[in-house]
Scaffold this active site. Sequence first.
Site, PDB file in Angstrom:
ATOM      1  N   ASP A  31     -21.073 -23.437  -7.445  1.00  0.00           N
ATOM      2  CA  ASP A  31     -20.730 -24.443  -6.441  1.00  0.00           C
ATOM      3  C   ASP A  31     -19.942 -25.604  -7.037  1.00  0.00           C
ATOM      4  O   ASP A  31     -19.698 -26.596  -6.354  1.00  0.00           O
ATOM      5  CB  ASP A  31     -21.987 -24.957  -5.720  1.00  0.00           C
ATOM      6  CG  ASP A  31     -22.965 -25.683  -6.638  1.00  0.00           C
ATOM      7  OD1 ASP A  31     -22.520 -26.461  -7.484  1.00  0.00           O
ATOM      8  OD2 ASP A  31     -24.183 -25.487  -6.488  1.00  0.00           O
ATOM      9  N   GLU A  83      -6.864 -46.425  -4.392  1.00  0.00           N
ATOM     10  CA  GLU A  83      -5.871 -45.486  -3.888  1.00  0.00           C
ATOM     11  C   GLU A  83      -5.234 -44.711  -5.029  1.00  0.00           C
ATOM     12  O   GLU A  83      -5.321 -45.098  -6.202  1.00  0.00           O
ATOM     13  CB  GLU A  83      -4.805 -46.245  -3.085  1.00  0.00           C
ATOM     14  CG  GLU A  83      -3.700 -45.398  -2.458  1.00  0.00           C
ATOM     15  CD  GLU A  83      -4.218 -44.320  -1.518  1.00  0.00           C
ATOM     16  OE1 GLU A  83      -4.824 -43.340  -2.016  1.00  0.00           O
ATOM     17  OE2 GLU A  83      -3.994 -44.447  -0.291  1.00  0.00           O
ATOM     18  N   GLU A 111     -22.699 -28.044 -16.122  1.00  0.00           N
ATOM     19  CA  GLU A 111     -22.233 -26.886 -15.365  1.00  0.00           C
ATOM     20  C   GLU A 111     -21.505 -25.894 -16.272  1.00  0.00           C
ATOM     21  O   GLU A 111     -21.698 -24.672 -16.160  1.00  0.00           O
ATOM     22  CB  GLU A 111     -21.343 -27.352 -14.221  1.00  0.00           C
ATOM     23  CG  GLU A 111     -22.120 -27.998 -13.091  1.00  0.00           C
ATOM     24  CD  GLU A 111     -21.256 -28.830 -12.159  1.00  0.00           C
ATOM     25  OE1 GLU A 111     -21.730 -29.141 -11.054  1.00  0.00           O
ATOM     26  OE2 GLU A 111     -20.119 -29.184 -12.532  1.00  0.00           O
ATOM     27  N   HIS A 160      -8.402 -49.975   4.946  1.00  0.00           N
ATOM     28  CA  HIS A 160      -8.053 -51.403   4.975  1.00  0.00           C
ATOM     29  C   HIS A 160      -7.064 -51.696   6.103  1.00  0.00           C
ATOM     30  O   HIS A 160      -6.381 -50.809   6.630  1.00  0.00           O
ATOM     31  CB  HIS A 160      -7.436 -51.818   3.636  1.00  0.00           C
ATOM     32  CG  HIS A 160      -6.175 -51.073   3.314  1.00  0.00           C
ATOM     33  ND1 HIS A 160      -4.948 -51.385   3.858  1.00  0.00           N
ATOM     34  CD2 HIS A 160      -5.956 -50.012   2.499  1.00  0.00           C
ATOM     35  CE1 HIS A 160      -4.024 -50.563   3.393  1.00  0.00           C
ATOM     36  NE2 HIS A 160      -4.612 -49.706   2.573  1.00  0.00           N
ATOM     37  N   ASP A 181     -29.597 -23.471  -9.296  1.00  0.00           N
ATOM     38  CA  ASP A 181     -29.927 -24.893  -9.144  1.00  0.00           C
ATOM     39  C   ASP A 181     -31.390 -25.146  -9.480  1.00  0.00           C
ATOM     40  O   ASP A 181     -31.739 -26.116 -10.162  1.00  0.00           O
ATOM     41  CB  ASP A 181     -29.611 -25.335  -7.713  1.00  0.00           C
ATOM     42  CG  ASP A 181     -30.036 -26.765  -7.443  1.00  0.00           C
ATOM     43  OD1 ASP A 181     -29.338 -27.689  -7.909  1.00  0.00           O
ATOM     44  OD2 ASP A 181     -31.069 -26.971  -6.774  1.00  0.00           O
TER      45      ASP A 181
END
Length: 439
Positions: free
Chosen positions: A74, A319, A49, A243, A123
């Site tokens: 994008d 997390e 990109e 969870h 793209d």
Amino acid sequence: MRFVIEADGGSRGNPGPAGYGAVVIDGESGEVLAERAEFIGVATNNVAEYRGLIAGLRAAFDLDPSGTVRVRMDSKLVVEQMSGRWKIKHPDMKPLAAEARSVFPPSSVAYEWIPRAENKHADRLANEAMDAGKRGEQWDPSGSTAELDTRAARNAASPAPEPSGPVGDAAAGAAKARDALASVRGAGAVAVPASSDPALSVGPDSLKGARPPGGRGLSSPQSAPGWSAPDLGAPTTFVLLRHGETALTPQKRFSGSGGTDPVLSEIGLGQAERVAAALAARGTIQAIVSSPLIRCRQTASAVAARLGLDVNVEEGLRETDFGAFEGLTFAEAKERFPAELDAWLASPDVAPPGGESFAEVAVRVAEARDRLVERYAGRTVLLVTHVTPVKTLVQLALGAPPESLFRMELSAASLTAIAYYADGNASLRLFNDTSHLRT
């Protein structure tokens, strides 16, 4: 001259065979002035990109070194980094960003994120370059159909003209309906399916919303959420399961991946069994992927035992590392780290001391999403993860600002579902469903 540059890049494997595409457009007339594309060998999506951005800037510079440029991409990552809102930490990105900034004076370039559906020209060029590389060749502009294909797609998507004669009651109603639909589309609304169980009865005929990030850039809803799109086949559906409860959950303590890795409490184990029974009764889960942390693997194992499936671990689903906040309540963190907590709440780019920022988590989660969408194309997959990854996937699918993470409530053992389509769009189907815990 005033230029518009649309650029994109892709990698089939991330990293894998990669290429970029860029188109330079006259900002006044909309005329295509230049196209660039190149197969660059093995690279990541983000590198491709950036290479597309640089190629587009250089092509515009060749046309008019004194011009002004509006870059449309994008890739949320590239747009935010080049706009100066996100820090550039990856060593591969820093020299590319520096090279992009060196082409035009920074004051002459503005950056704008656009949905993937609005970046089809670049793209297609990138894919033509990758296809050429697969054949052992380089992209040849004389054989490119990117501009024609994009123009044809836009013409096909254009609404029918209004009737020229008097508008009767039926025609007026149709016109009003079109206006209402245009208003909904302009607001980036997410279509809600009629199914009473949208998370687990997803089909290719469902209404589609929009995509977000990672290898393809952190994107958000396109202006027209696919109401009249062609049949794209079965989507890849992620059923996202937070969870079960741990001892830290009811105390509302920071519990991330920075040292606190509690096991499920008795309540949490019961929640895992209930959600496992509910998913087994529905019978639509085809694979299970879990965060590496214990509380997720315990929850995933309960479901896997019911469904007879293996549990695969994805590191990107862990997390947030809350650093110095780990194990603290919000009040305790406010007392011990008042300035740091305020800074963290004020910006997604700020990390807790020794931890991760939400911007960093978004990149990690989006990259994991892209890997899993590719690996489980067309299947329904249970992802057992945590509060921040679930909220981040929702935020990216909706194209909501990072601040939206603070405005979502996500219960222990709740279910959320997002469908990802072959055209890059995504649709939020369900959020924070806990009905299975009340039976």
